[in-house]
Design a protein around this motif. Structure first.
Motif, PDB file in Angstrom:
ATOM      1  N   GLY A  85     -28.810 -57.008  33.633  1.00  0.00           N
ATOM      2  CA  GLY A  85     -29.942 -56.261  33.097  1.00  0.00           C
ATOM      3  C   GLY A  85     -29.767 -54.769  33.312  1.00  0.00           C
ATOM      4  O   GLY A  85     -30.068 -53.952  32.429  1.00  0.00           O
ATOM      5  N   ALA A  86     -29.262 -54.395  34.485  1.00  0.00           N
ATOM      6  CA  ALA A  86     -29.008 -52.982  34.767  1.00  0.00           C
ATOM      7  C   ALA A  86     -27.937 -52.423  33.831  1.00  0.00           C
ATOM      8  O   ALA A  86     -28.017 -51.260  33.402  1.00  0.00           O
ATOM      9  N   LEU A  87     -26.931 -53.240  33.497  1.00  0.00           N
ATOM     10  CA  LEU A  87     -25.887 -52.804  32.574  1.00  0.00           C
ATOM     11  C   LEU A  87     -26.469 -52.515  31.194  1.00  0.00           C
ATOM     12  O   LEU A  87     -26.138 -51.497  30.558  1.00  0.00           O
ATOM     13  N   VAL A  88     -27.355 -53.396  30.726  1.00  0.00           N
ATOM     14  CA  VAL A  88     -28.009 -53.177  29.436  1.00  0.00           C
ATOM     15  C   VAL A  88     -28.836 -51.896  29.482  1.00  0.00           C
ATOM     16  O   VAL A  88     -28.806 -51.074  28.550  1.00  0.00           O
ATOM     17  N   ASN A  89     -29.571 -51.700  30.579  1.00  0.00           N
ATOM     18  CA  ASN A  89     -30.388 -50.492  30.708  1.00  0.00           C
ATOM     19  C   ASN A  89     -29.528 -49.237  30.699  1.00  0.00           C
ATOM     20  O   ASN A  89     -29.886 -48.225  30.089  1.00  0.00           O
ATOM     21  N   GLY A  90     -28.393 -49.293  31.403  1.00  0.00           N
ATOM     22  CA  GLY A  90     -27.503 -48.146  31.418  1.00  0.00           C
ATOM     23  C   GLY A  90     -26.990 -47.816  30.028  1.00  0.00           C
ATOM     24  O   GLY A  90     -26.915 -46.639  29.633  1.00  0.00           O
ATOM     25  N   ALA A  91     -26.632 -48.857  29.270  1.00  0.00           N
ATOM     26  CA  ALA A  91     -26.152 -48.639  27.904  1.00  0.00           C
ATOM     27  C   ALA A  91     -27.253 -48.037  27.030  1.00  0.00           C
ATOM     28  O   ALA A  91     -26.993 -47.137  26.211  1.00  0.00           O
ATOM     29  N   ILE A  92     -28.484 -48.511  27.211  1.00  0.00           N
ATOM     30  CA  ILE A  92     -29.609 -47.968  26.439  1.00  0.00           C
ATOM     31  C   ILE A  92     -29.814 -46.492  26.762  1.00  0.00           C
ATOM     32  O   ILE A  92     -30.045 -45.662  25.876  1.00  0.00           O
ATOM     33  N   LEU A  93     -29.723 -46.162  28.051  1.00  0.00           N
ATOM     34  CA  LEU A  93     -29.879 -44.763  28.457  1.00  0.00           C
ATOM     35  C   LEU A  93     -28.839 -43.865  27.792  1.00  0.00           C
ATOM     36  O   LEU A  93     -29.146 -42.764  27.343  1.00  0.00           O
ATOM     37  N   VAL A  94     -27.595 -44.347  27.741  1.00  0.00           N
ATOM     38  CA  VAL A  94     -26.531 -43.560  27.113  1.00  0.00           C
ATOM     39  C   VAL A  94     -26.820 -43.358  25.627  1.00  0.00           C
ATOM     40  O   VAL A  94     -26.704 -42.242  25.094  1.00  0.00           O
ATOM     41  N   VAL A  95     -27.211 -44.437  24.942  1.00  0.00           N
ATOM     42  CA  VAL A  95     -27.506 -44.346  23.506  1.00  0.00           C
ATOM     43  C   VAL A  95     -28.652 -43.376  23.253  1.00  0.00           C
ATOM     44  O   VAL A  95     -28.599 -42.537  22.337  1.00  0.00           O
ATOM     45  N   VAL A  96     -29.713 -43.473  24.066  1.00  0.00           N
ATOM     46  CA  VAL A  96     -30.866 -42.583  23.898  1.00  0.00           C
ATOM     47  C   VAL A  96     -30.460 -41.127  24.119  1.00  0.00           C
ATOM     48  O   VAL A  96     -30.814 -40.233  23.337  1.00  0.00           O
ATOM     49  N   ALA A  97     -29.703 -40.870  25.199  1.00  0.00           N
ATOM     50  CA  ALA A  97     -29.292 -39.498  25.514  1.00  0.00           C
ATOM     51  C   ALA A  97     -28.446 -38.912  24.388  1.00  0.00           C
ATOM     52  O   ALA A  97     -28.648 -37.760  23.979  1.00  0.00           O
ATOM     53  N   VAL A  98     -27.494 -39.697  23.893  1.00  0.00           N
ATOM     54  CA  VAL A  98     -26.636 -39.214  22.805  1.00  0.00           C
ATOM     55  C   VAL A  98     -27.458 -38.980  21.538  1.00  0.00           C
ATOM     56  O   VAL A  98     -27.299 -37.962  20.840  1.00  0.00           O
TER      57      VAL A  98
END
Length: 303
Positions: A85-98
């Motif tokens: 779940g943390a991995l998915v959240n991290g990926a979402i954060l990267v997508v949002v930031a970009v």
């Protein structure tokens, strides 16, 4: 240990549920505010919040699954689902930031296309700022116990930073009419989110690759075990983590022959386990006791 973890995971689930409710209110307020004012900034931030809600839902589901008991097939239970779940959240954060960075640059390059109503932006952003502070207070503390909750905490932090930047941009637009302030604020938020997302993903990779936990000194553990009376050598040491709050330790321990002759293997195992739990907070440990000089040919390549 299982009871403690279940209690902690249950508490994390309650934290996530409350934070999710608070941030959902922020999303509704920003969507309504954007519709009334025509503010693109509020609509963009609403998209940011929506992505965070998806991340919180993932974290909540992961925390719920993690409470399931161990089975013969899943002998450690489902605790590591929190890490996924943390991995998915991290990926979402990267997508949002970009995504925020790209949109911010686009607005800077085409300022004539940017129309932001300062007052509605300021009012709604200020309300979102207060709500995000409340969400962070709910999640505070749990982020140090669970990678999953840490991901949710970082997303709430991203929302707070987004609201703070929107407040500043609203003030600037109201007082000076400088519309690009909104795009500049977005770039600042993206720059703050990316390092946190990278750190979260790095810690997730550390768990999934079964590396030693970041705050674990394997040589120090070995030295403590060697100081135990009756212990001659320690080898085949393995330290990893099921999830961020559940380190695991295994080792082969060579002992004086007297330990076996006098039937002191049980007390020695208790002493070794208490050493790890007391000094290094490792509650799940396994030791293979061997007579001094014994070499396991199948494991001799390990330290």
């Amino acid at each position: 240990m299982g009871h403690d973890h279940a209690h902690g995971a249950g508490g994390n689930r309650r934290r996530l549920g409350v934070a999710l409710a608070i941030i959902a209110v922020v999303l509704v307020a920003e969507v309504v505010g954007a519709a009334v004012s025509g503010s693109l900034a509020l609509l963009a931030d609403a998209g940011h919040v929506a992505s965070d809600i998806v991340g919180l839902v993932v974290a909540l589901v992961a925390s719920t699954i993690a409470l399931r008991p161990a089975t013969d097939r899943h002998t450690f239970g489902f605790q590591r689902v929190e890490v996924l779940g943390a991995l998915v959240n991290g990926a979402i954060l990267v997508v949002v930031a970009v995504g925020v960075a790209i949109e911010g640059v686009r607005r800077l390059l085409a300022p004539e296309e940017t129309h932001v109503a300062g007052l509605p932006l300021l009012v709604v952003a200020a309300g979102g700022l207060l709500a995000n502070v409340a969400a962070l207070l709910v999640l505070r503390g749990g982020d140090r116990q669970s990678l999953n909750l840490r991901g949710a905490y970082l997303e709430a932090m991203g929302d707070l930073l987004g609201s703070a930047a929107a407040v500043i941009a609203g003030v600037v637009i109201l007082t000076t009419g400088f519309a690009p302030a909104d795009a500049i604020a977005s770039l600042v938020v993206a720059a703050l989110i990316l390092p946190r997302a990278a750190a979260l993903i790095r810690d997730v990779v550390r768990v999934l690759t079964e590396s030693a936990p970041r705050d674990t000194d394997v040589e120090q553990i070995r030295a403590h075990l060697l100081d135990t009376p009756g212990v001659v050598a320690v080898h085949d040491v393995h330290v990893w983590a099921i999830t961020s709050s559940a380190p695991v330790f295994t080792a082969h321990v060579e002992c004086d022959p007297e330990v076996f002759e006098e039937g002191r293997t049980g007390p020695l195992l208790d002493e070794l386990g208490e050493c790890l739990q007391g000094h290094f907070d490792v509650t799940h440990s396994t030791f293979q006791l061997e007579p001094a000089g014994h070499v396991d040919r199948g494991e001799s390549s390990h330290r």
